[in-house]
Design a protein around this motif. Structure first.
Motif, PDB file in Angstrom:
ATOM      1  N   ILE A  17      42.391   4.258  67.746  1.00 60.78           N
ATOM      2  CA  ILE A  17      43.351   4.309  68.844  1.00 60.78           C
ATOM      3  C   ILE A  17      43.097   3.164  69.818  1.00 60.78           C
ATOM      4  O   ILE A  17      44.021   2.532  70.322  1.00 60.78           O
ATOM      5  CB  ILE A  17      43.257   5.662  69.583  1.00 60.78           C
ATOM      6  N   GLY A  18      41.840   2.879  70.094  1.00 59.97           N
ATOM      7  CA  GLY A  18      41.490   1.796  71.015  1.00 59.97           C
ATOM      8  C   GLY A  18      39.990   1.658  71.114  1.00 59.97           C
ATOM      9  O   GLY A  18      39.237   2.586  70.787  1.00 59.97           O
ATOM     10  N   THR A  19      39.547   0.492  71.563  1.00 62.28           N
ATOM     11  CA  THR A  19      38.111   0.242  71.707  1.00 62.28           C
ATOM     12  C   THR A  19      37.835  -0.508  73.002  1.00 62.28           C
ATOM     13  O   THR A  19      38.736  -1.121  73.589  1.00 62.28           O
ATOM     14  CB  THR A  19      37.550  -0.593  70.537  1.00 62.28           C
ATOM     15  N   GLY A  47      46.207   3.076  76.553  1.00 58.38           N
ATOM     16  CA  GLY A  47      46.045   2.270  75.351  1.00 58.38           C
ATOM     17  C   GLY A  47      45.002   1.191  75.433  1.00 58.38           C
ATOM     18  O   GLY A  47      44.799   0.430  74.482  1.00 58.38           O
ATOM     19  N   ARG A  48      44.308   1.094  76.551  1.00 62.84           N
ATOM     20  CA  ARG A  48      43.292   0.064  76.744  1.00 62.84           C
ATOM     21  C   ARG A  48      42.363   0.498  77.869  1.00 62.84           C
ATOM     22  O   ARG A  48      42.717   1.339  78.700  1.00 62.84           O
ATOM     23  CB  ARG A  48      43.941  -1.283  77.112  1.00 62.84           C
ATOM     24  N   MET A  91      37.375   6.515  77.449  1.00 61.11           N
ATOM     25  CA  MET A  91      38.233   7.291  76.546  1.00 61.11           C
ATOM     26  C   MET A  91      39.555   7.660  77.227  1.00 61.11           C
ATOM     27  O   MET A  91      40.630   7.520  76.634  1.00 61.11           O
ATOM     28  CB  MET A  91      37.500   8.557  76.099  1.00 61.11           C
ATOM     29  N   LYS A  92      39.494   8.120  78.477  1.00 66.61           N
ATOM     30  CA  LYS A  92      40.710   8.507  79.195  1.00 66.61           C
ATOM     31  C   LYS A  92      41.645   7.322  79.383  1.00 66.61           C
ATOM     32  O   LYS A  92      42.872   7.444  79.225  1.00 66.61           O
ATOM     33  CB  LYS A  92      40.340   9.107  80.555  1.00 66.61           C
ATOM     34  N   VAL A  99      37.698   4.930  70.267  1.00 62.98           N
ATOM     35  CA  VAL A  99      38.367   6.222  70.141  1.00 62.98           C
ATOM     36  C   VAL A  99      39.141   6.236  68.822  1.00 62.98           C
ATOM     37  O   VAL A  99      39.966   5.353  68.575  1.00 62.98           O
ATOM     38  CB  VAL A  99      39.314   6.493  71.322  1.00 62.98           C
ATOM     39  N   LEU A 100      38.854   7.225  67.982  1.00 61.67           N
ATOM     40  CA  LEU A 100      39.535   7.385  66.702  1.00 61.67           C
ATOM     41  C   LEU A 100      40.413   8.622  66.741  1.00 61.67           C
ATOM     42  O   LEU A 100      40.244   9.490  67.597  1.00 61.67           O
ATOM     43  CB  LEU A 100      38.525   7.522  65.557  1.00 61.67           C
TER      44      LEU A 100
END
Length: 502
Positions: free
Chosen positions: A156-158, A287-288, A280-281, A166-167
């Motif tokens: 999802i994003g790193t 998205g970032r 994470m939030k 986040v996966l």
């Protein structure tokens, strides 16, 4: 047979029997049993069995160790409750390596790479938290649950600066998540458990203590928790939990004297849960990663600076530049101010102040205590966001072209060539770029060598050659720039003076 010889045999038999009876009686009187006197049967290989008497009672009574027994039972119950939320991660991908032969010819060769790590389920929908370095550059991700089921997942994003990714599990839930705990409330000496899949062996649990807090690393924008719970390659991304089964950290790295084959030596590190939760939030909501921004350049105080400004306190970071129209300028901050407190917290270093600013909520008002020409002032600033500020100050096409020309001029003056490193093992938890050439006319010739690996610039980790060159050009054109490099087994700090454009 005559009678005389027959009587002699009878007497001999009576004598032997009497001798045997006397022998047995004396042995019994001496404490031996009849089984001890009779010859024992030997095994086919000639081994004679030994008598062995085992103890049938434990050394301690259960009522004498009730507390330890309760701890054992509670530890087992805690582990049973949390392990269903921990996953093992297997990754596969393609890494492109630049190969050079003896004649100087180069080409790019793809190579299949595999990796292993751990993760923890944090939402009922199936979001998984792990380390960025576990999944970096690996498009195929497979998760193995505690029950043995296998699921695919996508990124999802790193956030490489915090080393968080986040996966999302592709299968439908609901899943069993773990709750986040407050890492700010954990104390040195608290008991914690590290859970993960070391070396891909499957779910493993180790117990230890919080050994220290706020351990800084040059390639991490957050200070880490230090723990004595065993963390080995493959544990990365797994949770560090407290006695309530809450996540207080994400296992991230270990300290090892062997860089080629790192293993646990009693010192492990985890990303605090508060920093992991915020990242994470931000990723799930926007998205970032989102970081607070004030818009000022800073440096640590050295003895010469303290003497020059007449500043004798230990805490503080000096402001060296203010970005025009930034939140810092609007708050009244000026060049050469010394920030001594942020939201009531003392500032031991520039790095700590940057962390506090970046972790602040965008739009929040923060209290900043400064020292200016011998007088202390209390200011209030509103936290902005770097991304928004960049969008508001968008450049014209002419500005962009001029900036590219200036960047190229600065890089030419610096005179080094770097490429993405292919020699680093992800298990070492180190990122960086490798210096492939130092120009003969470079001012850094002698300071930097071909083969040096650059891990961080101004305390921020380096992940790609493009990222490094962009930040190097921006920094070196206006201020002193610090590089953290690895040369063999040594870690060096190199400072580059401001570079004038050609």
């Amino acid at each position: 047979m005559n009678d005389g010889f027959r009587r002699l045999l009878v007497l001999l038999a009576v004598f032997c029997f009497a001798f045997f009876v006397v022998f047995v009686v004396r042995k019994i009187q001496g404490g031996d049993s009849l089984m001890d006197i009779l010859p024992s049967s030997a095994s086919e290989n000639g081994f004679e069995s030994h008598q062995h008497t085992l103890r049938n009672k434990p050394s301690m009574n259960l009522k004498d160790v009730e507390v330890l027994a309760a701890i054992n039972a509670e530890s087992a119950a805690l582990v049973r409750a949390v392990v269903p939320s921990v996953v093992s991660i297997d990754t596969t991908g393609i890494r492109r390596e630049r190969i050079r032969d003896l004649y100087g010819r180069t080409w790019v060769q793809p190579r299949a790479v595999q990796g292993q790590g751990s993760g923890v389920i944090v939402t009922e929908e199936g979001h998984v938290l792990t380390n960025h370095h576990v999944i970096q550059g690996t498009p195929r991700i497979r998760l193995t649950m505690h029950d043995g089921s296998i699921h695919s997942a996508r990124v999802i994003g790193t956030d490489p600066a915090v080393d968080i990714a986040v996966l999302k599990i592709d299968s439908k839930g609901p899943f069993i998540p773990l709750k986040f705990g407050e890492s700010s409330k954990i104390e040195v000496g608290n008991t914690v458990f590290a859970i993960g899949s070391p070396f891909g062996l499957g779910t493993s649990v180790t117990e230890g203590k919080i050994s220290a807090k706020k351990r800084p690393f040059s390639d991490s924008q957050v200070d880490l928790l230090q723990t004595s719970a065993a963390i080995n390659p493959g544990n990365s991304g797994g949770p560090l939990i407290n006695i309530l089964g809450e996540i207080v950290g994400i296992n991230s790295r270990i300290y090892s004297t062997n860089r080629d084959s790192p293993s646990f030596q009693g010192i492990g590190f985890a990303i605090p849960s508060n920093a992991a939760f915020k990242t994470m939030k931000d990723i799930l909501d926007r998205g970032r990663p989102v970081r607070g921004f004030l818009g000022m350049a800073m440096e640590d105080l050295d003895p010469m600076t303290r003497k020059e400004f007449g500043y004798n306190e230990r805490a503080g970071a000096r402001v060296t530049a203010i970005v025009p129209n930034s939140p810092a300028m609007q708050a009244g901050l000026k060049k050469d101010d010394i920030v001594i407190r942020y939201q009531g917290k003392k500032i031991p270093s520039m790095r700590r102040l940057i962390f506090l600013i970046q972790q602040s909520k965008v739009g929040a008002d923060v209290a900043i205590d400064i020292w200016r020409a011998g007088v202390k002032h209390n200011l209030t600033a509103t936290i902005g966001e770097m991304e928004d500020f960049n969008n508001e100050t968008s450049e014209t096409e002419e500005d962009k072209v001029q900036k590219r020309l200036n960047t190229q001029a600065v890089l030419r003056a610096i005179g080094i060539v770097v490429s993405n490193s292919t020699k680093l093992d992800s298990s070492t938890r180190r990122y960086g770029v490798v210096i492939t050439r130092v120009n003969p006319d470079s001012d850094l010739r002698g300071k930097l060598l071909m083969g040096d690996i650059i891990h961080a610039i101004n305390g921020v980790r380096v992940t790609t050659a493009e990222d490094f060159l962009t930040r190097l050009a921006a920094s070196a054109s206006v201020q002193n720039t610090e590089l953290i490099i690895q040369r063999g087994k040594s870690t060096l700090h190199i400072t580059i003076s401001p570079v004038r454009e050609e």
